[in-house]
Structure formats: structure tokens, C-alpha cells
Design a protein around this motif. Structure first.
Motif, PDB file in Angstrom:
ATOM      1  N   LYS A   1       0.827  -1.243   0.098  1.00 37.31           N
ATOM      2  CA  LYS A   1       0.094  -0.047   0.019  1.00 37.31           C
ATOM      3  C   LYS A   1       0.959   1.194   0.005  1.00 37.31           C
ATOM      4  CE  LYS A   1      -3.944   1.703   2.279  1.00 37.31           C
ATOM      5  NZ  LYS A   1      -5.104   1.122   3.499  1.00 37.31           N
ATOM      6  N   PHE A   2       1.681   1.327   1.027  1.00 36.12           N
ATOM      7  CA  PHE A   2       2.862   2.313   0.986  1.00 36.12           C
ATOM      8  C   PHE A   2       3.610   2.483  -0.327  1.00 36.12           C
ATOM      9  CE2 PHE A   2       6.774   4.726   2.036  1.00 36.12           C
ATOM     10  CZ  PHE A   2       6.172   5.582   2.774  1.00 36.12           C
ATOM     11  N   VAL A   3       4.041   1.594  -1.051  1.00 39.74           N
ATOM     12  CA  VAL A   3       4.692   1.511  -2.124  1.00 39.74           C
ATOM     13  C   VAL A   3       3.946   2.092  -3.616  1.00 39.74           C
ATOM     14  CG1 VAL A   3       5.782   0.200  -3.885  1.00 39.74           C
ATOM     15  CG2 VAL A   3       6.228  -0.360  -1.622  1.00 39.74           C
ATOM     16  N   ALA A   4       2.521   1.861  -3.439  1.00 38.92           N
ATOM     17  CA  ALA A   4       1.532   2.430  -4.287  1.00 38.92           C
ATOM     18  C   ALA A   4       1.571   3.887  -4.065  1.00 38.92           C
ATOM     19  CB  ALA A   4       0.354   1.681  -4.199  1.00 38.92           C
ATOM     20  N   MET A   5       1.452   4.298  -2.859  1.00 35.05           N
ATOM     21  CA  MET A   5       1.469   5.670  -2.665  1.00 35.05           C
ATOM     22  C   MET A   5       2.652   6.571  -3.171  1.00 35.05           C
ATOM     23  SD  MET A   5      -0.598   5.771   1.014  1.00 35.05           S
ATOM     24  CE  MET A   5       0.743   6.693   1.785  1.00 35.05           C
ATOM     25  N   ILE A   6       3.764   5.797  -2.978  1.00 42.68           N
ATOM     26  CA  ILE A   6       5.260   6.375  -3.247  1.00 42.68           C
ATOM     27  C   ILE A   6       5.055   6.508  -4.788  1.00 42.68           C
ATOM     28  CG2 ILE A   6       7.474   6.096  -3.690  1.00 42.68           C
ATOM     29  CD1 ILE A   6       7.407   4.920  -0.753  1.00 42.68           C
ATOM     30  N   TRP A   7       4.615   5.458  -5.634  1.00 45.87           N
ATOM     31  CA  TRP A   7       4.505   5.569  -7.019  1.00 45.87           C
ATOM     32  C   TRP A   7       3.551   6.466  -7.630  1.00 45.87           C
ATOM     33  CZ3 TRP A   7       7.782   4.324 -10.768  1.00 45.87           C
ATOM     34  CH2 TRP A   7       8.671   3.237 -10.153  1.00 45.87           C
ATOM     35  N   ILE A   8       2.494   6.735  -6.998  1.00 50.34           N
ATOM     36  CA  ILE A   8       1.427   7.691  -7.298  1.00 50.34           C
ATOM     37  C   ILE A   8       2.120   9.302  -7.098  1.00 50.34           C
ATOM     38  CG2 ILE A   8      -0.813   8.970  -6.557  1.00 50.34           C
ATOM     39  CD1 ILE A   8      -1.604   5.771  -6.103  1.00 50.34           C
TER      40      ILE A   8
ATOM     41  N   LYS B   1      10.554  18.857   9.789  1.00 49.71           N
ATOM     42  CA  LYS B   1      10.174  17.934  10.826  1.00 49.71           C
ATOM     43  C   LYS B   1       8.958  17.385  10.541  1.00 49.71           C
ATOM     44  CE  LYS B   1      12.716  19.582  14.701  1.00 49.71           C
ATOM     45  NZ  LYS B   1      12.751  20.206  16.113  1.00 49.71           N
ATOM     46  N   GLY B   2       7.918  17.870  10.029  1.00 58.05           N
ATOM     47  CA  GLY B   2       6.609  17.461   9.581  1.00 58.05           C
ATOM     48  C   GLY B   2       6.838  16.312   8.543  1.00 58.05           C
ATOM     49  N   ILE B   3       7.803  16.703   7.648  1.00 58.61           N
ATOM     50  CA  ILE B   3       7.950  15.591   6.419  1.00 58.61           C
ATOM     51  C   ILE B   3       8.414  14.293   7.206  1.00 58.61           C
ATOM     52  CG2 ILE B   3       9.472  14.968   4.597  1.00 58.61           C
ATOM     53  CD1 ILE B   3       9.181  17.982   3.763  1.00 58.61           C
ATOM     54  N   ASP B   4       9.518  14.478   8.288  1.00 59.06           N
ATOM     55  CA  ASP B   4       9.968  13.442   9.140  1.00 59.06           C
ATOM     56  C   ASP B   4       9.028  12.628   9.537  1.00 59.06           C
ATOM     57  OD1 ASP B   4      11.607  11.821  10.493  1.00 59.06           O
ATOM     58  OD2 ASP B   4      12.014  13.386  12.231  1.00 59.06           O
ATOM     59  N   HIS B   5       8.182  12.993  10.239  1.00 59.93           N
ATOM     60  CA  HIS B   5       7.084  12.380  10.671  1.00 59.93           C
ATOM     61  C   HIS B   5       6.209  11.559   9.523  1.00 59.93           C
ATOM     62  CE1 HIS B   5       7.510  14.039  14.704  1.00 59.93           C
ATOM     63  NE2 HIS B   5       7.503  15.135  14.313  1.00 59.93           N
ATOM     64  N   GLU B   6       5.999  12.200   8.589  1.00 60.12           N
ATOM     65  CA  GLU B   6       5.366  11.452   7.332  1.00 60.12           C
ATOM     66  C   GLU B   6       6.010   9.877   6.918  1.00 60.12           C
ATOM     67  OE1 GLU B   6       4.544  14.058   3.830  1.00 60.12           O
ATOM     68  OE2 GLU B   6       3.544  15.408   5.389  1.00 60.12           O
TER      69      GLU B   6
ATOM     70  N   ASN C   1      10.888  13.223  -1.462  1.00 61.23           N
ATOM     71  CA  ASN C   1      11.669  12.405  -2.320  1.00 61.23           C
ATOM     72  C   ASN C   1      13.196  12.117  -1.958  1.00 61.23           C
ATOM     73  OD1 ASN C   1       9.642  11.969  -4.229  1.00 61.23           O
ATOM     74  ND2 ASN C   1      10.059  13.622  -5.517  1.00 61.23           N
ATOM     75  N   LEU C   2      13.820  13.310  -1.481  1.00 58.73           N
ATOM     76  CA  LEU C   2      15.359  13.017  -1.082  1.00 58.73           C
ATOM     77  C   LEU C   2      15.418  12.296   0.122  1.00 58.73           C
ATOM     78  CD1 LEU C   2      16.410  16.899  -1.686  1.00 58.73           C
ATOM     79  CD2 LEU C   2      17.238  14.874  -2.918  1.00 58.73           C
ATOM     80  N   ILE C   3      14.299  12.451   1.182  1.00 58.22           N
ATOM     81  CA  ILE C   3      14.543  11.652   2.208  1.00 58.22           C
ATOM     82  C   ILE C   3      14.086  10.162   1.996  1.00 58.22           C
ATOM     83  CG2 ILE C   3      13.511  11.355   4.705  1.00 58.22           C
ATOM     84  CD1 ILE C   3      13.231  14.437   4.658  1.00 58.22           C
ATOM     85  N   ILE C   4      13.138  10.036   1.415  1.00 54.50           N
ATOM     86  CA  ILE C   4      12.767   8.605   0.757  1.00 54.50           C
ATOM     87  C   ILE C   4      13.857   7.819   0.000  1.00 54.50           C
ATOM     88  CG2 ILE C   4      10.946   7.119  -0.689  1.00 54.50           C
ATOM     89  CD1 ILE C   4       8.897   9.174   0.365  1.00 54.50           C
ATOM     90  N   ASN C   5      14.437   8.654  -0.729  1.00 52.78           N
ATOM     91  CA  ASN C   5      15.567   7.816  -1.378  1.00 52.78           C
ATOM     92  C   ASN C   5      16.680   7.702  -0.681  1.00 52.78           C
ATOM     93  OD1 ASN C   5      14.123   8.020  -4.008  1.00 52.78           O
ATOM     94  ND2 ASN C   5      15.129   9.695  -4.867  1.00 52.78           N
ATOM     95  N   ALA C   6      16.949   8.222   0.368  1.00 48.38           N
ATOM     96  CA  ALA C   6      17.846   8.232   1.389  1.00 48.38           C
ATOM     97  C   ALA C   6      17.758   7.147   2.207  1.00 48.38           C
ATOM     98  CB  ALA C   6      18.353   9.268   2.324  1.00 48.38           C
ATOM     99  N   ILE C   7      16.292   6.621   2.533  1.00 50.72           N
ATOM    100  CA  ILE C   7      16.178   5.519   3.142  1.00 50.72           C
ATOM    101  C   ILE C   7      16.234   4.455   2.308  1.00 50.72           C
ATOM    102  CG2 ILE C   7      14.063   4.403   4.447  1.00 50.72           C
ATOM    103  CD1 ILE C   7      12.945   7.139   5.301  1.00 50.72           C
ATOM    104  N   ARG C   8      15.525   4.322   1.106  1.00 50.59           N
ATOM    105  CA  ARG C   8      15.231   3.361   0.211  1.00 50.59           C
ATOM    106  C   ARG C   8      16.723   2.947  -0.232  1.00 50.59           C
ATOM    107  NH1 ARG C   8      11.798   5.267  -4.301  1.00 50.59           N
ATOM    108  NH2 ARG C   8      10.044   4.767  -2.954  1.00 50.59           N
ATOM    109  N   TYR C   9      17.886   3.829  -0.519  1.00 52.92           N
ATOM    110  CA  TYR C   9      18.962   3.351  -0.944  1.00 52.92           C
ATOM    111  C   TYR C   9      20.276   3.086   0.009  1.00 52.92           C
ATOM    112  CZ  TYR C   9      16.610   3.961  -5.578  1.00 52.92           C
ATOM    113  OH  TYR C   9      15.722   3.776  -6.459  1.00 52.92           O
ATOM    114  N   SER C  10      19.525   3.285   1.115  1.00 49.49           N
ATOM    115  CA  SER C  10      20.833   2.660   2.271  1.00 49.49           C
ATOM    116  C   SER C  10      20.884   1.454   2.467  1.00 49.49           C
ATOM    117  CB  SER C  10      20.163   3.388   3.789  1.00 49.49           C
ATOM    118  OG  SER C  10      20.250   4.511   3.805  1.00 49.49           O
ATOM    119  N   PRO C  11      22.022   0.631   2.614  1.00 53.33           N
ATOM    120  CA  PRO C  11      22.240  -0.594   2.671  1.00 53.33           C
ATOM    121  C   PRO C  11      21.075  -1.420   3.745  1.00 53.33           C
ATOM    122  CG  PRO C  11      24.088   0.500   3.039  1.00 53.33           C
ATOM    123  CD  PRO C  11      23.261   1.617   3.184  1.00 53.33           C
TER     124      PRO C  11
END
Length: 142
Positions: A1-8, A39-44, A81-91
Motif C-alpha cells: 500500500k505504501f509503495v503504491a502511494m510512493i508511485w502515485i 520535521k513534519g516531513i520526517d513524521h510522514e 523524495n530526497l528523504i525517501i530515497n535516502a532510506i530506500r537506497y541505504s544498505p
């Protein structure tokens, strides 16, 4: 579900980029507290961060930062996008830390997002952030 939201969101970001480039999207800057905004984005993105065993650390500036003018809706897309990519592409094999830091340099506020991902080679950074959508790079772990 979360992945679908990211793609949208990704598709919407591409559409908005096209609208900005053609002048059909109106940018609406507002005087905003950037640290509170981030900080608001961090919570999201906490759910994704926890699922990937990533800790997000927000380091505030040691000097007071002024409120700055930017479009919160567009900035939310960029920073998410920057924060999600940082999470997604961390080892994946170890816990990670995403550090978001704020500094003031003369009349500029600088936001840095640091992670343990493979990154982008320095000689390709200028190319990455120019107007056209060039996304493919040969990156190496640093």
C-alpha cells in the motif's frame, strides 16, 4: 500500500515538473519555518524508516535561522523524495541513520541530508540537478 502511494506521488511529481517547465503550475511561495517544515516531513516517512531500520536524526542549527520564502507543496515533494530515497537506497543489511542538518551561510540556509547509500559521484552532481530529467548514473559506494 505504501509503495503504491510512493508511485502515485512519483507520477504526480513528474506531471508537476512538466507543468512547471511549461508554465502551467503556479508557484506559491510563503514565509515558512524550514526546520518545522522538514520535521513534519520526517513524521510522514517514519513508517518507511522504521520498516527499513533507519533512524532519522534532525540536527538544528546552532544559530537562529530566519523564516524563508518557498512553496510548501513543491518543497514537500522535493524533500520527501530526497528523504525517501535516502532510506530506500541505504544498505539493507544494517541499521542506517539519515541525518538532516541545517546551517546558515551568510544569507543562505543550507539543508544537508546524509545517509549511507551509494550516492552520486561529485562530477555528476551538477548534471543531476539541471533542468532535464537525467536519472541514470554509474555510482560507486563511498
Amino acid at each position: 500500500k505504501f509503495v503504491a502511494m510512493i508511485w502515485i506521488e512519483f507520477v504526480n511529481d513528474l506531471l508537476n515538473l512538466s507543468r512547471i517547465e511549461t508554465g502551467r503550475l503556479k508557484i506559491q511561495p510563503m514565509l515558512t519555518d524550514l526546520v518545522a517544515f522538514i520535521k513534519g516531513i520526517d513524521h510522514e516517512v517514519q513508517g518507511l524508516a522504521e520498516a527499513r531500520q533507519c533512524q532519522i536524526v534532525v540536527r538544528e542549527s546552532t544559530v537562529p535561522l530566519p523564516k524563508i520564502m518557498f512553496d510548501p507543496q513543491l518543497a514537500q515533494q522535493i524533500f520527501s523524495n530526497l528523504i525517501i530515497n535516502a532510506i530506500r537506497y541505504s544498505p539493507k543489511e544494517k541499521k542506517c541513520t539519515i541525518t538532516i542538518a541545517f546551517t546558515r551561510e551568510d544569507d543562505h540556509v543550507v539543508v544537508s541530508i546524509q545517509d549511507q547509500g551509494i550516492g552520486i559521484e561529485k562530477n555528476k552532481l551538477d548534471f543531476k540537478f539541471k533542468g532535464k530529467r537525467n536519472r541514470k548514473f554509474n555510482s560507486k559506494r563511498t
